[in-house]
Design a protein around this motif. Structure first.
Motif, PDB file in Angstrom:
ATOM      1  N   PHE A   1       0.820  -1.216   0.000  1.00 22.56           N
ATOM      2  CA  PHE A   1       0.000   0.000   0.000  1.00 22.56           C
ATOM      3  C   PHE A   1       0.854   1.268   0.000  1.00 22.56           C
ATOM      4  O   PHE A   1       0.514   2.262  -0.641  1.00 22.56           O
ATOM      5  N   THR A   2       1.944   1.250   0.727  1.00 17.45           N
ATOM      6  CA  THR A   2       2.727   2.485   0.897  1.00 17.45           C
ATOM      7  C   THR A   2       3.811   2.660  -0.157  1.00 17.45           C
ATOM      8  O   THR A   2       4.157   3.797  -0.491  1.00 17.45           O
ATOM      9  N   SER A   3       4.357   1.567  -0.696  1.00 16.21           N
ATOM     10  CA  SER A   3       5.463   1.739  -1.633  1.00 16.21           C
ATOM     11  C   SER A   3       5.431   0.774  -2.804  1.00 16.21           C
ATOM     12  O   SER A   3       6.309   0.823  -3.663  1.00 16.21           O
ATOM     13  N   GLY A   4       4.465  -0.119  -2.877  1.00 16.07           N
ATOM     14  CA  GLY A   4       4.437  -1.110  -3.944  1.00 16.07           C
ATOM     15  C   GLY A   4       3.956  -0.546  -5.258  1.00 16.07           C
ATOM     16  O   GLY A   4       3.265   0.478  -5.308  1.00 16.07           O
ATOM     17  N   ALA A   5       4.325  -1.226  -6.336  1.00 12.68           N
ATOM     18  CA  ALA A   5       3.880  -0.815  -7.667  1.00 12.68           C
ATOM     19  C   ALA A   5       2.615  -1.541  -8.091  1.00 12.68           C
ATOM     20  O   ALA A   5       1.930  -1.111  -9.007  1.00 12.68           O
ATOM     21  N   ILE A   6       2.310  -2.652  -7.435  1.00 10.11           N
ATOM     22  CA  ILE A   6       1.155  -3.474  -7.803  1.00 10.11           C
ATOM     23  C   ILE A   6       0.241  -3.588  -6.588  1.00 10.11           C
ATOM     24  O   ILE A   6       0.704  -3.814  -5.462  1.00 10.11           O
ATOM     25  N   PHE A   7      -1.034  -3.456  -6.819  1.00  5.16           N
ATOM     26  CA  PHE A   7      -2.011  -3.607  -5.746  1.00  5.16           C
ATOM     27  C   PHE A   7      -1.978  -5.058  -5.245  1.00  5.16           C
ATOM     28  O   PHE A   7      -2.010  -5.996  -6.048  1.00  5.16           O
TER      29      PHE A   7
ATOM     30  N   LYS B   1     -10.434   9.314   6.039  1.00  6.04           N
ATOM     31  CA  LYS B   1      -9.039   9.715   6.244  1.00  6.04           C
ATOM     32  C   LYS B   1      -8.524   9.162   7.563  1.00  6.04           C
ATOM     33  O   LYS B   1      -7.379   8.697   7.652  1.00  6.04           O
ATOM     34  N   LYS B   2      -9.367   9.186   8.579  1.00  8.88           N
ATOM     35  CA  LYS B   2      -8.970   8.649   9.875  1.00  8.88           C
ATOM     36  C   LYS B   2      -8.677   7.153   9.777  1.00  8.88           C
ATOM     37  O   LYS B   2      -7.734   6.638  10.394  1.00  8.88           O
ATOM     38  N   LEU B   3      -9.467   6.438   8.992  1.00 14.04           N
ATOM     39  CA  LEU B   3      -9.270   4.997   8.823  1.00 14.04           C
ATOM     40  C   LEU B   3      -8.075   4.678   7.933  1.00 14.04           C
ATOM     41  O   LEU B   3      -7.609   3.540   7.904  1.00 14.04           O
ATOM     42  N   GLY B   4      -7.585   5.666   7.200  1.00 15.18           N
ATOM     43  CA  GLY B   4      -6.451   5.442   6.307  1.00 15.18           C
ATOM     44  C   GLY B   4      -6.840   5.118   4.885  1.00 15.18           C
ATOM     45  O   GLY B   4      -5.971   4.898   4.036  1.00 15.18           O
ATOM     46  N   MET B   5      -8.126   5.094   4.582  1.00 16.18           N
ATOM     47  CA  MET B   5      -8.558   4.725   3.240  1.00 16.18           C
ATOM     48  C   MET B   5      -8.219   5.799   2.219  1.00 16.18           C
ATOM     49  O   MET B   5      -7.846   5.498   1.078  1.00 16.18           O
ATOM     50  N   PHE B   6      -8.334   7.069   2.617  1.00 18.81           N
ATOM     51  CA  PHE B   6      -8.062   8.143   1.668  1.00 18.81           C
ATOM     52  C   PHE B   6      -6.580   8.201   1.310  1.00 18.81           C
ATOM     53  O   PHE B   6      -6.214   8.530   0.176  1.00 18.81           O
ATOM     54  N   ALA B   7      -5.714   7.891   2.266  1.00 17.92           N
ATOM     55  CA  ALA B   7      -4.275   7.883   1.979  1.00 17.92           C
ATOM     56  C   ALA B   7      -3.962   6.850   0.903  1.00 17.92           C
ATOM     57  O   ALA B   7      -3.152   7.100   0.000  1.00 17.92           O
ATOM     58  N   LEU B   8      -4.604   5.676   0.994  1.00 19.97           N
ATOM     59  CA  LEU B   8      -4.394   4.654  -0.020  1.00 19.97           C
ATOM     60  C   LEU B   8      -4.935   5.119  -1.368  1.00 19.97           C
ATOM     61  O   LEU B   8      -4.274   4.951  -2.403  1.00 19.97           O
ATOM     62  N   LEU B   9      -6.127   5.712  -1.381  1.00 25.02           N
ATOM     63  CA  LEU B   9      -6.713   6.190  -2.634  1.00 25.02           C
ATOM     64  C   LEU B   9      -5.806   7.226  -3.287  1.00 25.02           C
ATOM     65  O   LEU B   9      -5.564   7.190  -4.506  1.00 25.02           O
ATOM     66  N   GLU B  10      -5.310   8.158  -2.487  1.00 22.56           N
ATOM     67  CA  GLU B  10      -4.450   9.205  -3.032  1.00 22.56           C
ATOM     68  C   GLU B  10      -3.167   8.610  -3.611  1.00 22.56           C
ATOM     69  O   GLU B  10      -2.671   9.060  -4.646  1.00 22.56           O
ATOM     70  N   ARG B  11      -2.623   7.590  -2.952  1.00 17.58           N
ATOM     71  CA  ARG B  11      -1.392   6.990  -3.475  1.00 17.58           C
ATOM     72  C   ARG B  11      -1.666   6.203  -4.755  1.00 17.58           C
ATOM     73  O   ARG B  11      -0.856   6.218  -5.696  1.00 17.58           O
TER      74      ARG B  11
END
Length: 1505
Positions: free
Chosen positions: A1345-1351, A1392-1402
């Motif tokens: 999620f944070t640095s990978g190229a593939i989901f 955003k609190k759950l961290g879902m938006f951070a993943l979407l943005e990445r």
């Protein structure tokens, strides 16, 4: 009956004689009254019924005949007989067609209109009558009951008569009169071999005759003929000695293990005790578990104990009846089959309760020491019972007698017990005296045993092959069948020479029907009796049969019993009828209806949606399972009951109770079910046919839409609609022209004349034309000018010339009826070209007017430089852009190129000056931006040389040439603008949607096929999500009692493509869909329709012959084309998306309401407020985890009950004033889709296509990803605990070693998933094992999620997270949305609190590869012409998978994992695909080295490639 009537009786289609005398007698009597025909098996009762139906179909054309038989097999046979004999439509409705799902009345109407005869089981008709899809007195003229003796008690035969037949008005004039569509009782005909089961014959006759409103009849006048055709068998009895000395070694070993079992060690009992320990006393859940545990211990009816006990009892019966060899065989077969069928894999990962029971059973069976069965002749003979010996002697005797008569032998042995059938068949197959003589088969029927779902049932595998045995018997390949009672009725078995009853018949029909199978001449019917048994029963059957025939033939019984005969069934007075349809609810139907209602509620597998009944008083004292010394007093009533429906329903229609007033438990259950089902109807959860609300799922046409579609042919997947509107066709009756002025960039203005009112394009409002190296804007402004006929004529000629230069091949020179006319405002440059055209016409009057030889032209006008277009040859030869005249000699290479231009000119002479030209730009639609790669610096256009003597000059100015090239694009933009404004003024003139910008509406109405700069696809994706979001809220508000299943199906219907397409057609929106395409090579100017032709302005009358031409043009104008329903639906959704972008949900709501879609639209704030008004605000909620969950979400609820509902699983038993979370999950799903889609639509710099938006949204909101965030969300909370101060010295005045106490500050981790409120041990176990898997893979997922190229699809799937994890996220999102009164920004904050938006943005920022690995690999393989496959290697403990490409295994992709069930196979396939993709990237695999079938869409990747 008169001889004339006899002569009118029908004949069969093959012309054969229709009836024997006794059949004719019964047929004639059936035409006079309702009768039950009582005749022997094989006497031709069905033949009489066929003829009776033929008469009825001919004399009563408005009603059908309905033939019923008790079993599906018998229905199939009777349908075949009827269809062969009568030339009318015969329909068979069986359970295989799932008639209970025929929830559309039109389906039943079609059946009733199509078929003249319907054959079915009685339950099918009873259900159709209960739900008022069939009206007995209106639709059915003749009702036939095969095996009519079943019409007693609560059999469907009797229910049909009692609840529906007697409710119809009687036939006043008897059955001989036709009644048309009048509602009267149908004629009744019953068929049976024995009308009664036994007992008091007079009473039994009265009951069956009353129940079927018939009189029982058998032939009297032609009795002798019946006796001649029905061959009564010779009755025999054989005696055998009972033998209790049989001893089975295997049975003894089996029984020893069974006797040593302790019910307390059974996994099911252990599970119940564990569940009871977790439950709270004085709750329904606790009481229910307590009773279940006590009953289980009392009855020992667990999966294992009952299965073993039943197998033991069966083996004992077989041992006593058939012999010890048969018992040995049975026990050995049962144990071996059970061991094989139970999965041997030790699954410690999944929490499957049934697995532990199967493992327990297998551990017991492993301790049973069995001896293989001996097949030696001596063992079989010695270990068979005397009963078998007598049977074998009887069989051999019967066969010998048949052979003496030179007849082939065929025999039937009737056995009561299913397992005994198999055991006896095995004995006969291997018996030394039989195996060479008899070819033995067995028939069991489809009915199961008491443990039919157990691994111990050996009959199931034989059932699959019994049809083959039956066919073999019919063909004579088998001559002896051992059968259960299934061969008595319901299966077409040939007449046999010998029928033997291994067990005595249990009742009169069984006696008569089994005897009827022996209907060959000189056949025998043998009963086997124990020597110690009395044969009085046989004499009783014979006496009953004699008395029965006497009653049947008693003339004094012609008057039927009164209809107020005492009803033998009680408890049937209560009923509820829907006045609108006549649908009926009775006590007997309520339980099954309620079960059906609950079965249709969607479930995730962790809770079974079914009615739960609790008897009052309980069967056993509380805690009896722990203190069995408590004496259980017998209780015989009265009883009450409590019924609880699934948690998805609110309390007032979920829990029902009855007082202790009912005589027995079934009565109490039926009354509570009746009250519950009636309440469901009252509260709108059932339709008027008393069925669950499924009719709205059908894409049926309502009357309004039907009327709209009368002129539109409806096809599969397409609707035929009129062509796209002509924007230049005036809707005004006036023939005047509107004047306007257009300016294209820096070109001189042009006057324009149209029949439609022009639209003003101010500066920067008009379209932009993209030309190489420049961009030109277009302005268009109306003028207050009324042109006269002279001006119009001049403009028409100018327009023709202007378009003729380029498009003349597609134009008619004599047709000046253009839809638009142009005229220059400045003719300064034009004057020079006027003189040049005049010169050409005078010099070359026979040549085309606008093309002249370049050499002649240059010579005459001194080789001018203001030429625009040069053609390589005469007329419309290839056109080039003029550059200059060349006087300088050509180089050698240039000369070679020039000569190549004229290959046919062998002696080409090059004279000067030459023409220097360039290719014209290939672009024809200048509204489309030039691709970036085309704008990059390139070499200058190549100059081409042409010889003037072979070339032609187009006689137009450079300005006119530019007009000729650019005007098609300008007109295209005008057409689209006029079209959109027409739509806006027609549809939205009186609502705020009129203010939506033209460009947005244009994008929404442009189909992809138009190939314009923007089309509706992106807007359709946004509009689809927006529509579903709004529809979800509307349905949640409108239907507060509906569960998720109803809501999902209703919404699916409301926003389906079919429904949206209908709304499109209803509003004629299709005519404004821009689906034509600007193609330069095919473009030509548009002409007016016949009624608006220019001649009407220029001349008073049309010339002769013009009317015919006008008619042709009108036909062409009215041409229709097919549009898929998807395109029609997409445009509706794209419009909603466009207005949402302009005005948010307020505008989107107005647009959705405009299209209606069968939804009662209310403003969204009002809908949300109505839902909030139903939420209890002052409810006492003693639940500690609420504040914890609020901290995890970063949101504090004003209405706590919404949070409670979001956390309540359907299995939760306590009453906290709310339903389970499914409705909030439904809401949250729509909210999540809306937020994700809008973010992806607006993603800066991306302009995602619909496919890319879908892929990224799917990666975010799929069950696996949502489950991950549920598992990952946690909070640390203080957990202080008192304890001794660790570093303090002991005090002198205290005991030795004592220290002061301090409060130790500890922290405890609480996870979101732990806050789910449930009462399911399975949920708890799944939570535990899923979190273990999550803990093992968390770092891998987080890294991706944070640095990978593939989901990380494969890793997420391997979490195997049950659905309730993702449900929690969606239900919490729905709760936050509602509690915040519909504030999506608040929900975004929670995400955003759950961290879902951070993943979407990445995902967006890094262009993470989100395509599913299997799909991605499949696409890649297809592009490179490789065949994708999978190589699996499986063992009981381990499974592995590798990718195969065109048959070659890629071992580098192999993934090995522990086998944990079927899902593991999917997991390793995903992981192998992902590994293969990474493998190719690591090796720098060059995708371009292999030529793909189609150009792959390029994707951006991060990381090494």
């Amino acid at each position: 009956m008169t001889e004339q009537f006899r002569a009118d009786l029908p004949v069969l289609s093959d012309g054969s004689i229709t009836t024997r005398g006794y059949q004719q007698e019964m047929l004639e009597e059936s035409l006079q009254r309702n009768i039950i025909i009582a005749m022997d098996t094989g006497s031709g009762k069905t033949h009489i019924a066929v003829l009776r139906m033929k008469i009825e179909t001919e004399r009563e054309p408005t009603k059908i005949c309905w033939f019923m038989a008790p079993t599906r097999q018998l229905c199939e046979q009777q349908k075949a007989v009827i269809k062969k004999a009568i030339g009318v439509e015969v329909g068979l409705i069986s359970g295989a067609l799932e008639p209970e799902q025929w929830t559309d009345k039109a389906l039943w109407r079609k059946v009733l209109d199509t078929y003249r005869i319907v054959v079915s089981t009685p339950q099918v008709l009873l259900d159709a009558l209960h739900h008022a899809y069939v009206t007995l007195g209106v639709h059915i003229g003749l009702l036939i009951f095969d095996e009519a003796h079943h019409a007693v008690d609560k059999h469907p035969y009797n229910e049909i008569m009692r609840n529906f037949y007697f409710a119809c008005p009687p036939r006043v004039h008897g059955i001989s009169r036709t009644y048309g569509i009048e509602n009267v009782r149908p004629i009744v005909l019953g068929l049976t071999a024995s009308p009664v089961y036994g007992g008091n014959l007079v009473t039994a006759f009265r009951v069956i005759e009353h129940n079927l409103d018939c009189i029982i009849r058998s032939p009297r006048r032609e009795r002798a003929e019946l006796n001649a055709f029905v061959h009564r068998p010779v009755f025999k009895t054989v005696l055998y000695s009972a033998d209790d000395t049989q001893f089975s070694t295997n049975l003894a070993a089996f029984q020893f293990v069974v006797d040593s079992l302790d019910i307390e060690t059974d996994p099911y009992v252990l599970k119940l005790r564990k569940d009871l320990a977790k439950a709270t006393r004085k709750t329904i859940e606790y009481d229910r578990l307590d009773q279940k545990l006590s009953k289980t211990i009392q009855t020992k009816n667990t999966y294992t104990h009952k299965g073993l006990r039943d197998a033991s009892l069966t083996a004992k019966a077989i041992c006593s009846d058939v012999g010890s060899w048969a018992a040995d065989w049975f026990i050995y077969s049962v144990v071996e089959q059970a061991k094989t069928s139970i999965t041997a894999v030790d699954n410690f990962i999944t929490a499957d309760a049934s697995y532990s029971e199967k493992a327990y059973l297998k551990s017991i069976l492993d301790n049973v020491v069995l001896s293989p069965v001996s097949y030696s002749d001596d063992d079989i003979l010695d270990e068979s019972s005397d009963k078998v010996r007598v049977l074998v002697e009887c069989l051999l005797s019967e066969k010998a007698a048949s052979e003496e008569r030179n007849e082939s032998y065929s025999g039937l042995i009737f056995v009561e017990r299913r397992e005994s059938v198999l055991a006896l068949a095995q004995v006969l197959i291997h018996h030394p005296q039989c195996r060479e003589v008899f070819r033995v088969g067995s028939l069991l029927g489809a009915a199961g045993t008491a443990y039919k779902h157990s691994a111990l049932d050996i009959t199931r595998k034989y059932v699959k092959n019994q049809d083959d045995a039956l066919d073999d018997f019919r063909r004579g390949e088998k001559n002896l069948i051992v059968s259960t009672a299934v061969a008595e009725e319901g299966i077409d078995v040939q007449a046999c020479g010998s029928v033997i009853r291994w067990d005595p018949p249990p009742n009169m029909p069984s006696w008569a029907q089994s005897r009827g199978r022996a209907r060959r001449k000189r056949s025998t019917f043998t009963l086997m009796f124990n020597q110690e048994e009395s044969r009085q029963k046989v004499r009783d059957w014979e006496q009953i049969e004699s008395q029965m025939m006497a009653l049947v033939n008693d003339d004094s019984r012609n008057i039927k019993v009164a209809e107020d005969e005492e009803d033998v069934c009680d408890d049937n007075e209560l009923e509820f009828r829907v006045e609108a349809t006549g649908a009926l609810l009775t006590l007997n139907s309520a339980v099954s209806h309620l079960n059906h209602f609950c079965a249709l509620i969607p479930h995730s597998g962790h809770v079974e949606h079914k009615p739960l009944y609790d008897i009052d008083p309980p069967d056993l004292p509380e805690g009896w399972h722990s203190d069995r010394s408590v004496k259980i007093e017998p209780y015989r009533g009265p009883y009450g009951a409590r019924l609880q429906l699934p948690r998805l329903l609110p309390n007032h229609i979920r829990i029902f109770e009855t007082d202790r007033v009912h005589p027995n438990k079934p009565s109490a259950y039926r009354h509570t079910a009746f009250d519950a089902y009636k309440a469901l109807y009252t509260h709108g959860l059932l339709n008027d046919h008393l069925l669950p609300l499924t009719s709205f799922m059908q894409p049926e046409l309502d009357e309004e839409v039907k009327a709209l579609l009368k002129e539109v042919e409806r096809r599969a997947g397409t609707a035929q609609v009129s062509m796209q509107m002509d924007p230049w066709a005036s809707t005004l009756e006036s023939t005047n022209f509107f004047a306007s002025e257009i300016v294209i960039g820096d070109l001189p203005p042009l006057l324009m004349f149209t029949r439609v009112k022009p639209i003003e394009w101010a500066e920067n409002e008009g379209p932009t034309l993209y030309r190489p190296g420049r961009q030109d804007t277009v302005t268009w402004r109306p003028l207050a000018l009324e042109p006269d006929s002279k001006t119009i004529a001049e403009a028409a000629n100018y327009t023709r010339r202007l378009f003729w230069y380029i498009n003349g091949t597609r134009m008619d020179w004599d047709d000046l009826n253009f839809s638009y006319l142009f005229l220059p405002t400045n003719s300064a440059e034009e004057s020079a070209w006027v003189s040049r055209r005049l010169w050409h016409c005078r010099t070359y009057p026979a040549r085309p007017p606008f093309f002249t030889n370049a050499l002649d032209f240059g010579t005459e006008f001194s080789f001018p430089k203001n030429i625009a277009i040069i053609r390589k040859g005469p007329n419309f030869a290839k056109a080039f852009k003029f550059v200059r005249w060349r006087y300088r000699p050509l180089s050698m290479d240039e000369e070679m190129e020039l000569r190549d231009m004229y290959p046919k000119e062998e002696d080409l002479e090059i004279t000067y000056p030459l023409l220097v030209v360039q290719h014209l730009p290939p672009r024809t639609n200048f509204l489309l931006p030039i691709p970036e790669k085309s704008q990059s610096p390139t070499t200058a256009p190549k100059n081409i040389h042409l010889l003037p003597e072979f070339s032609y000059v187009t006689l137009c100015s450079q300005v006119e040439a530019q007009y000729s090239f650019l005007l098609p694009s300008v007109l295209r933009a005008m057409e689209m603008s006029i079209t959109i404004n027409s739509m806006r003024q027609t549809l939205f003139s009186d609502i705020a949607l009129y203010s939506v910008p033209e460009q947005l509406l244009m994008n929404a109405m442009c189909a992809p096929i138009s190939q314009e700069k923007s089309n509706y696809q992106r807007l359709e994706t946004l509009g689809d999500t927006c529509l579903k979001f709004m529809a979800s809220l509307q349905l949640l508000g409108e239907y507060p009692l509906w569960h998720e299943g109803y809501l999902t199906k209703k919404m699916g219907h409301s926003v389906s493509n079919v429904r949206l397409a209908k709304e499109n057609i209803r509003h004629s929106l299709y005519q404004w869909i821009i689906r034509d395409r600007l193609i330069g090579k095919k473009w030509k100017p548009k002409y007016l329709l016949a009624e608006q032709q220019l001649e009407k302005v220029l001349a008073p009358q049309n010339e002769i012959g013009e009317e015919e031409e006008n008619e042709k043009k009108n036909k062409k104008a009215n041409k229709q084309q097919d549009l898929s329903t998807k395109v029609l639906a997409d445009v509706v959704e794209s419009l909603i998306g466009a207005v949402y972008l302009h005005g948010g949900f307020d505008y989107a709501f107005m647009c959705a309401k405009f299209f209606d879609m069968g939804i009662k639209w209310e403003p969204l704030p009002r809908r949300i407020q109505s839902m909030l008004n139903r939420v209890e605000t002052n409810f006492d909620l003693p639940i500690h985890q609420l504040e914890t969950v609020e901290s995890m979400l970063g949101y504090t609820f004003d209405r706590k009950l919404l949070l409670v509902e979001a956390l309540t699983h359907a299995s939760y038993q306590e009453d906290l004033g709310t339903i389970s979370y499914e409705r909030l999950e439904f809401c949250g799903d729509a909210v999540l889709d809306m937020i994700m889609t809008e973010y992806l639509y607006r993603a800066p710099g991306k302009e995602y296509s619909p496919g890319h938006m879908h892929l990224r949204k799917s990666a975010m909101v799929n069950a696996h990803t949502l489950a991950y965030f549920c598992l990952a969300t946690h909070i640390e909370v203080p957990a202080p605990m008192p304890g001794p101060l660790s570093d303090a010295p002991s005090w002198g005045n205290r005991r030795r070693g004592s220290r002061p106490i301090e409060i130790r500050e500890n922290m405890q981790t609480i996870h979101l998933w732990q806050c789910l409120m449930h009462s399911s041990p399975r949920v708890m176990d799944d939570q535990r094992v899923t979190f273990e898997r999550f803990t093992a893979r968390r770092e891998e997922i987080e890294a991706a999620f944070t640095s990978g190229a593939i989901f990380p699809w494969a890793t997420l799937v391997r979490l195997q997270a049950p659905k309730f994890f993702s449900d929690m996220i969606e239900s919490l999102v729905g709760a936050v949305f509602l509690d915040s009164e519909g504030d999506l920004e608040v929900v975004r904050g929670v995400l955003k609190k759950l961290g879902m938006f951070a993943l979407l943005e990445r995902i967006v920022a890094s262009d993470m590869e989100v395509l599913h690995p299997v799909s991605q690999l499949s696409i890649w393989a297809g592009q490179h012409e490789l065949k994708l496959g999978w190589d699996y290697e499986e063992t009981p403990k381990v499974i592995s998978c590798a990718v195969k490409l065109s048959g070659e295994i890629l071992e580098e992709s192999r993934v090995v994992d522990e086998y944990r069930g079927k899902s593991t196979k999917t997991e390793v396939r995903f992981a192998a695909a992902e590994k293969a993709l990474l493998h190719f990237r690591v090796r720098n695999f060059d995708y371009t080295q292999v030529k793909p079938k189609k150009n792959p869409r390029k994707r951006k990747h991060t990381g090494s490639s």
